[in-house]
Design an enzyme around this catalytic site. Sequence first.
Site, PDB file in Angstrom:
ATOM      1  N   CYS A 219      10.325  -7.041   9.234  1.00 20.21           N
ATOM      2  CA  CYS A 219      10.540  -5.584   9.184  1.00 20.21           C
ATOM      3  C   CYS A 219      10.408  -4.929  10.555  1.00 20.21           C
ATOM      4  O   CYS A 219      10.874  -3.808  10.754  1.00 20.21           O
ATOM      5  CB  CYS A 219       9.554  -4.939   8.219  1.00 20.21           C
ATOM      6  SG  CYS A 219       9.632  -5.644   6.577  1.00 20.21           S
TER       7      CYS A 219
ATOM      8  N   HIS B 186       8.661   2.777   9.084  1.00 17.53           N
ATOM      9  CA  HIS B 186       9.230   1.754   8.208  1.00 17.53           C
ATOM     10  C   HIS B 186       8.992   2.185   6.761  1.00 17.53           C
ATOM     11  O   HIS B 186       7.913   2.659   6.416  1.00 17.53           O
ATOM     12  CB  HIS B 186       8.553   0.412   8.489  1.00 17.53           C
ATOM     13  CG  HIS B 186       8.923  -0.663   7.524  1.00 17.53           C
ATOM     14  ND1 HIS B 186      10.223  -0.905   7.154  1.00 17.53           N
ATOM     15  CD2 HIS B 186       8.163  -1.551   6.826  1.00 17.53           C
ATOM     16  CE1 HIS B 186      10.249  -1.890   6.283  1.00 17.53           C
ATOM     17  NE2 HIS B 186       9.015  -2.298   6.059  1.00 17.53           N
TER      18      HIS B 186
ATOM     19  N   ASN C 201      12.419  -0.987   0.213  1.00 15.11           N
ATOM     20  CA  ASN C 201      12.108  -1.581   1.519  1.00 15.11           C
ATOM     21  C   ASN C 201      13.298  -2.442   1.964  1.00 15.11           C
ATOM     22  O   ASN C 201      13.517  -3.519   1.414  1.00 15.11           O
ATOM     23  CB  ASN C 201      10.839  -2.428   1.379  1.00 15.11           C
ATOM     24  CG  ASN C 201      10.422  -3.091   2.672  1.00 15.11           C
ATOM     25  OD1 ASN C 201      11.168  -3.118   3.643  1.00 15.11           O
ATOM     26  ND2 ASN C 201       9.213  -3.642   2.679  1.00 15.11           N
TER      27      ASN C 201
HETATM   28  O1  UT7 Z   1       7.693  -4.451   4.682  1.00 13.23           O
HETATM   29  C1  UT7 Z   1       6.401  -4.686   5.096  1.00 13.23           C
HETATM   30  C2  UT7 Z   1       5.655  -5.493   4.172  1.00 13.23           C
HETATM   31  N1  UT7 Z   1       5.504  -5.017   2.831  1.00 13.23           N
HETATM   32  C3  UT7 Z   1       4.672  -4.023   2.495  1.00 13.23           C
HETATM   33  O2  UT7 Z   1       4.215  -3.248   3.290  1.00 13.23           O
HETATM   34  C4  UT7 Z   1       4.262  -3.945   1.055  1.00 13.23           C
HETATM   35  C5  UT7 Z   1       2.782  -3.712   0.951  1.00 13.23           C
HETATM   36  N2  UT7 Z   1       2.259  -3.788  -0.396  1.00 13.23           N
HETATM   37  C6  UT7 Z   1       2.551  -2.869  -1.359  1.00 13.23           C
HETATM   38  O3  UT7 Z   1       3.337  -1.973  -1.163  1.00 13.23           O
HETATM   39  C7  UT7 Z   1       1.799  -2.966  -2.653  1.00 13.23           C
HETATM   40  O4  UT7 Z   1       0.739  -3.877  -2.503  1.00 13.23           O
HETATM   41  C8  UT7 Z   1       2.672  -3.402  -3.860  1.00 13.23           C
HETATM   42  C9  UT7 Z   1       3.621  -2.269  -4.235  1.00 13.23           C
HETATM   43  C10 UT7 Z   1       3.470  -4.646  -3.538  1.00 13.23           C
HETATM   44  C11 UT7 Z   1       1.769  -3.681  -5.064  1.00 13.23           C
HETATM   45  O5  UT7 Z   1       0.987  -2.535  -5.372  1.00 13.23           O
HETATM   46  P1  UT7 Z   1      -0.601  -2.642  -5.537  1.00 13.23           P
HETATM   47  O6  UT7 Z   1      -1.054  -1.309  -5.882  1.00 13.23           O
HETATM   48  O7  UT7 Z   1      -1.163  -3.270  -4.282  1.00 13.23           O
HETATM   49  O8  UT7 Z   1      -0.742  -3.586  -6.778  1.00 13.23           O
HETATM   50  P2  UT7 Z   1      -1.465  -5.027  -6.910  1.00 13.23           P
HETATM   51  O9  UT7 Z   1      -0.613  -6.077  -6.257  1.00 13.23           O
HETATM   52  O10 UT7 Z   1      -2.871  -4.924  -6.472  1.00 13.23           O
HETATM   53  O11 UT7 Z   1      -1.399  -5.223  -8.468  1.00 13.23           O
HETATM   54  C12 UT7 Z   1      -2.118  -4.351  -9.351  1.00 13.23           C
HETATM   55  C13 UT7 Z   1      -1.676  -4.662 -10.778  1.00 13.23           C
HETATM   56  C14 UT7 Z   1      -1.738  -6.159 -11.102  1.00 13.23           C
HETATM   57  O12 UT7 Z   1      -2.136  -6.306 -12.440  1.00 13.23           O
HETATM   58  P3  UT7 Z   1      -3.643  -6.704 -12.800  1.00 13.23           P
HETATM   59  O13 UT7 Z   1      -3.923  -8.009 -12.088  1.00 13.23           O
HETATM   60  O14 UT7 Z   1      -4.493  -5.574 -12.256  1.00 13.23           O
HETATM   61  O15 UT7 Z   1      -3.621  -6.820 -14.281  1.00 13.23           O
HETATM   62  C15 UT7 Z   1      -0.294  -6.584 -10.984  1.00 13.23           C
HETATM   63  O16 UT7 Z   1       0.000  -7.694 -11.771  1.00 13.23           O
HETATM   64  O17 UT7 Z   1      -0.325  -4.247 -10.967  1.00 13.23           O
HETATM   65  C16 UT7 Z   1       0.426  -5.360 -11.489  1.00 13.23           C
HETATM   66  N3  UT7 Z   1       1.796  -5.234 -11.003  1.00 13.23           N
HETATM   67  C17 UT7 Z   1       2.752  -4.555 -11.682  1.00 13.23           C
HETATM   68  N4  UT7 Z   1       2.734  -3.885 -12.837  1.00 13.23           N
HETATM   69  C18 UT7 Z   1       3.877  -3.316 -13.225  1.00 13.23           C
HETATM   70  C19 UT7 Z   1       2.326  -5.731  -9.870  1.00 13.23           C
HETATM   71  N5  UT7 Z   1       3.629  -5.404  -9.788  1.00 13.23           N
HETATM   72  C20 UT7 Z   1       3.916  -4.683 -10.893  1.00 13.23           C
HETATM   73  C21 UT7 Z   1       5.095  -4.058 -11.374  1.00 13.23           C
HETATM   74  N6  UT7 Z   1       5.019  -3.390 -12.533  1.00 13.23           N
HETATM   75  N7  UT7 Z   1       6.248  -4.089 -10.691  1.00 13.23           N
END
Ligand code: UT7
Length: 329
Positions: free
Chosen positions: A116, A256, A286
């Site tokens: 990125c 970004h 993204n």
């Molecule tokens: O381009 C540069 C690099 N990329 C980034 O900068 C991305 C950085 N990361 C993020 O934007 C976020 O971490 C994400 C959007 C990818 C994920 O959001 P989060 O708030 O960090 O969620 P998490 O990964 O901590 O997951 C929380 C919960 C999990 O469930 P449990 O374990 O708490 O039951 C996931 O399984 O949310 C669940 N989850 C979803 N639920 C519904 C993860 N993805 C989804 C989804 N829909 N699409």
Amino acid sequence: MSRPYAQFSGTGRSIPSKILTNHDFSKMGLETSHEWIIERTGIAERHIAQDGETTCGMAAGAAREAMQRARVQPDEVDVIILSTATPDRLLPATAVDVQAELGASRASAFDLSAACSGWLYGLNVGEGLILNGTAETVLVIGAEKMSAIVDWTDRSTCVVFGDGAGAAILQKSRNNRGILSSYMRSDGTLADLLFRPAGGASLPMSEAVLADRSHLVRMAGREVFKAAVRSMSEAADRALEAANLTGHDIDMMIPHQANVRIIEATAKHADIPMDKVYVNVDRFGNTSSASIPIALDEAMERGQIGEGATVLMVTFGAGFTWASMVVRF
Ligand code: UT7
């Protein structure tokens, strides 16, 4: 006489027409919801390339627009730098396909791999080539077909990425406009937090790779999120300091576009109000290294970056890599 700068003479973008909304994921059987995606990322929809739409095609489309706005003919381009994590083929570089498609017969062309952060890295390289006299006109493109490398069964990654391309022409100026300062960093000790484990030379494609889907993107979202906020905040500080400016001097921040919460945290750290921050992650998701040039081109087209405006660009991505730049337009 003032020192020379590398300035932006034109920008362009190319976006596939097919839109995938958050609601479409539920229809595809993925266990997710519009509410979750909007709340955690700020993304409502993204554009997805269809069969026949390639990284090269999107890159060339964005490049043509940038060249037209800069009034640059194909044979006036000295160097083409294409930032991409999704080259059409692994050999040769997609940049040479772009060169051929544009008819930029005098140019040298190469791909740059910094995820990125690649477009800002590319601008840095282009600036260096201009200031050391190697090139007069450099085309810097960010083009990504992320839909080809995401795991469409992994809800934590497939909902965040999108496809598209953006480009800019860089040329020398002596009117105090152009790149005022820039900053680049990497930390390869954290490479395995956002990566494609297989499919490269160390673990070539095989049936086992295909079966466990390890040729597709894997991301430790929460760790990446924290590192992104930390690193983009630091990068904003460094580029502002180097330009002898503060957040108050910035007319527009173009971050970004990975997650609106990362953008808000970075803007808050840099003391830049959200009405001076360009956000289009809601419409594109993204798009990796295409995200900043797409946003910049939209902001230019909408007249939001006037002559003399001071713009801060800041990014973070796989590697980890991160970078920032202050530009006077
Ligand atoms: O381009 C540069 C690099 N990329 C980034 O900068 C991305 C950085 N990361 C993020 O934007 C976020 O971490 C994400 C959007 C990818 C994920 O959001 P989060 O708030 O960090 O969620 P998490 O990964 O901590 O997951 C929380 C919960 C999990 O469930 P449990 O374990 O708490 O039951 C996931 O399984 O949310 C669940 N989850 C979803 N639920 C519904 C993860 N993805 C989804 C989804 N829909 N699409």
